[in-house]
Design a protein around this motif. Structure first.
Motif, PDB file in Angstrom:
ATOM      1  N   ARG A   1     -39.347 -14.132  51.666  1.00 26.32           N
ATOM      2  CA  ARG A   1     -40.145 -14.890  52.773  1.00 26.32           C
ATOM      3  C   ARG A   1     -41.676 -13.887  52.836  1.00 26.32           C
ATOM      4  O   ARG A   1     -41.650 -13.087  51.471  1.00 26.32           O
ATOM      5  N   GLY A   2     -42.562 -14.418  54.113  1.00 30.57           N
ATOM      6  CA  GLY A   2     -43.355 -13.848  53.616  1.00 30.57           C
ATOM      7  C   GLY A   2     -44.777 -13.683  52.892  1.00 30.57           C
ATOM      8  O   GLY A   2     -44.336 -14.379  51.755  1.00 30.57           O
ATOM      9  N   ILE A   3     -45.331 -12.602  52.305  1.00 34.89           N
ATOM     10  CA  ILE A   3     -46.089 -12.708  50.874  1.00 34.89           C
ATOM     11  C   ILE A   3     -45.212 -12.789  50.210  1.00 34.89           C
ATOM     12  O   ILE A   3     -45.833 -12.690  48.731  1.00 34.89           O
TER      13      ILE A   3
ATOM     14  N   ALA B   1     -37.360 -13.526  42.164  1.00 36.00           N
ATOM     15  CA  ALA B   1     -36.933 -13.565  43.142  1.00 36.00           C
ATOM     16  C   ALA B   1     -36.058 -12.802  43.548  1.00 36.00           C
ATOM     17  O   ALA B   1     -35.385 -13.311  44.095  1.00 36.00           O
ATOM     18  N   VAL B   2     -36.323 -11.910  44.112  1.00 40.59           N
ATOM     19  CA  VAL B   2     -35.635 -10.409  44.444  1.00 40.59           C
ATOM     20  C   VAL B   2     -35.324 -10.246  46.209  1.00 40.59           C
ATOM     21  O   VAL B   2     -36.998 -10.051  46.431  1.00 40.59           O
ATOM     22  N   ASP B   3     -34.297 -10.315  46.726  1.00 39.52           N
ATOM     23  CA  ASP B   3     -34.712 -10.068  48.083  1.00 39.52           C
ATOM     24  C   ASP B   3     -33.109  -9.761  48.450  1.00 39.52           C
ATOM     25  O   ASP B   3     -32.122 -10.577  48.165  1.00 39.52           O
ATOM     26  N   ARG B   4     -32.644  -8.845  49.585  1.00 38.10           N
ATOM     27  CA  ARG B   4     -31.082  -8.079  49.502  1.00 38.10           C
ATOM     28  C   ARG B   4     -30.822  -9.659  50.508  1.00 38.10           C
ATOM     29  O   ARG B   4     -29.556  -9.456  51.265  1.00 38.10           O
ATOM     30  N   ASP B   5     -31.272 -10.445  51.371  1.00 35.39           N
ATOM     31  CA  ASP B   5     -31.302 -11.670  51.941  1.00 35.39           C
ATOM     32  C   ASP B   5     -30.593 -12.805  50.855  1.00 35.39           C
ATOM     33  O   ASP B   5     -31.556 -13.331  50.846  1.00 35.39           O
ATOM     34  N   ALA B   6     -29.921 -12.888  51.047  1.00 30.22           N
ATOM     35  CA  ALA B   6     -29.134 -14.087  49.823  1.00 30.22           C
ATOM     36  C   ALA B   6     -29.767 -15.222  49.987  1.00 30.22           C
ATOM     37  O   ALA B   6     -30.136 -16.587  49.768  1.00 30.22           O
ATOM     38  N   ALA B   7     -29.819 -15.355  51.485  1.00 36.79           N
ATOM     39  CA  ALA B   7     -29.663 -16.773  52.098  1.00 36.79           C
ATOM     40  C   ALA B   7     -31.125 -17.172  52.037  1.00 36.79           C
ATOM     41  O   ALA B   7     -31.831 -18.526  51.991  1.00 36.79           O
TER      42      ALA B   7
ATOM     43  N   LEU C   1     -35.695 -20.752  48.693  1.00 30.83           N
ATOM     44  CA  LEU C   1     -36.256 -20.683  48.017  1.00 30.83           C
ATOM     45  C   LEU C   1     -36.147 -21.189  46.813  1.00 30.83           C
ATOM     46  O   LEU C   1     -36.650 -22.125  46.208  1.00 30.83           O
ATOM     47  N   SER C   2     -35.037 -21.079  45.979  1.00 28.96           N
ATOM     48  CA  SER C   2     -34.141 -21.235  44.576  1.00 28.96           C
ATOM     49  C   SER C   2     -34.126 -23.131  45.266  1.00 28.96           C
ATOM     50  O   SER C   2     -33.968 -23.569  44.017  1.00 28.96           O
TER      51      SER C   2
END
Length: 244
Positions: free
Chosen positions: A16-18, A35-41, A46-47
């Motif tokens: 999210r965000g920047i 695109a990596v984030d610890r929040d899977a949702a 995004l995917s």
């Protein structure tokens, strides 16, 4: 465009965000984005919104060194290259120095600083093999300015800036450029959790353009630092802050 032609970039904190804006801008610029984030949702969302041929969302805890190394090994195996990393992930909590807990301090340093070490270490072999690479670390004006309650955040971002300069010296001879970006005030959902409207009004009047930034403003700066136009830019912290 096949994998041999498409440059591959890993963006952390991209849910999210920047971070999301950076991921989307780099897709538009022709990159294949992990695109990596610890929040899977968040990365699943995004995917779903971007072609799988251009973006792959991955849920990874970037504070876990082993998990980061496994991620980069997977990317190198699947895509055949790793060209760039954007270390954007951060967890922000404001508190007076006397109220700062070990849990808060450890959490901010783990996500904001240690993770940048792990991604840099993990990306290096693939970059060295190709003789080139680029890393962009997201710092902050708080690295050099005092703000109420931001002692821990400022310390993390100060360390990120110092790490950027040092890494540019160590990795430059291997063809890897390391730069940083210093965003101005951008009212993302995450930032609004720690800065209220009064705080943003103060920030609006502090810069020469008299406006707040957008995630897309910051993404444009990152895109420049990763582009061929910045081929001779190394060890630089780019202010994208409206003239703060």
């Amino acid at each position: 465009m096949d994998n041999d032609e498409m440059r591959v970039v890993v963006v952390t904190g991209a849910g999210r965000g920047i971070g999301e804006a950076i991921a989307r801008r780099l897709v538009d610029d022709g990159w294949f984005v992990v695109a990596v984030d610890r929040d899977a949702a968040s990365v699943e969302r995004l995917s779903a919104d971007v072609s799988p041929e251009r973006l792959r969302g991955v849920a990874v805890d970037v504070t876990d060194r082993a998990a980061v190394f496994e991620l980069f090994a997977d990317i190198d195996r699947d895509q055949g290259r790793v060209d760039a990393v954007v270390n954007n992930a951060m967890w922000v909590r404001y508190a007076p120095i006397v109220e700062m807990t070990e849990e808060l301090l450890d959490g901010m340093f783990a996500i904001g600083l240690k993770a940048a070490f792990w991604t840099t270490q993990a990306a290096r072999p693939a970059m060295v093999r190709r003789g080139s690479g680029a890393i962009v670390n997201v710092s902050s004006p708080a690295a050099t300015r005092g703000f109420d309650g931001s002692s821990a955040y400022s310390a993390v971002k100060g360390a990120v800036s110092s790490f950027t300069w040092q890494a540019s010296r160590e990795l430059g001879p291997e063809g890897i450029r390391v730069n940083g970006i210093i965003p101005g005030a951008v009212p993302t959902p995450g930032a609004r959790a720690v800065v209220d409207e009064e705080g943003y009004e103060i920030r609006r009047t502090m810069n020469g353009l008299r406006r707040l930034g957008t995630p897309e403003d910051i993404a444009a700066g990152v895109a420049y630092l990763l582009s061929p136009d910045a081929a001779y830019v190394n060890g630089h912290l780019l202010n994208v802050d409206g003239g703060l």
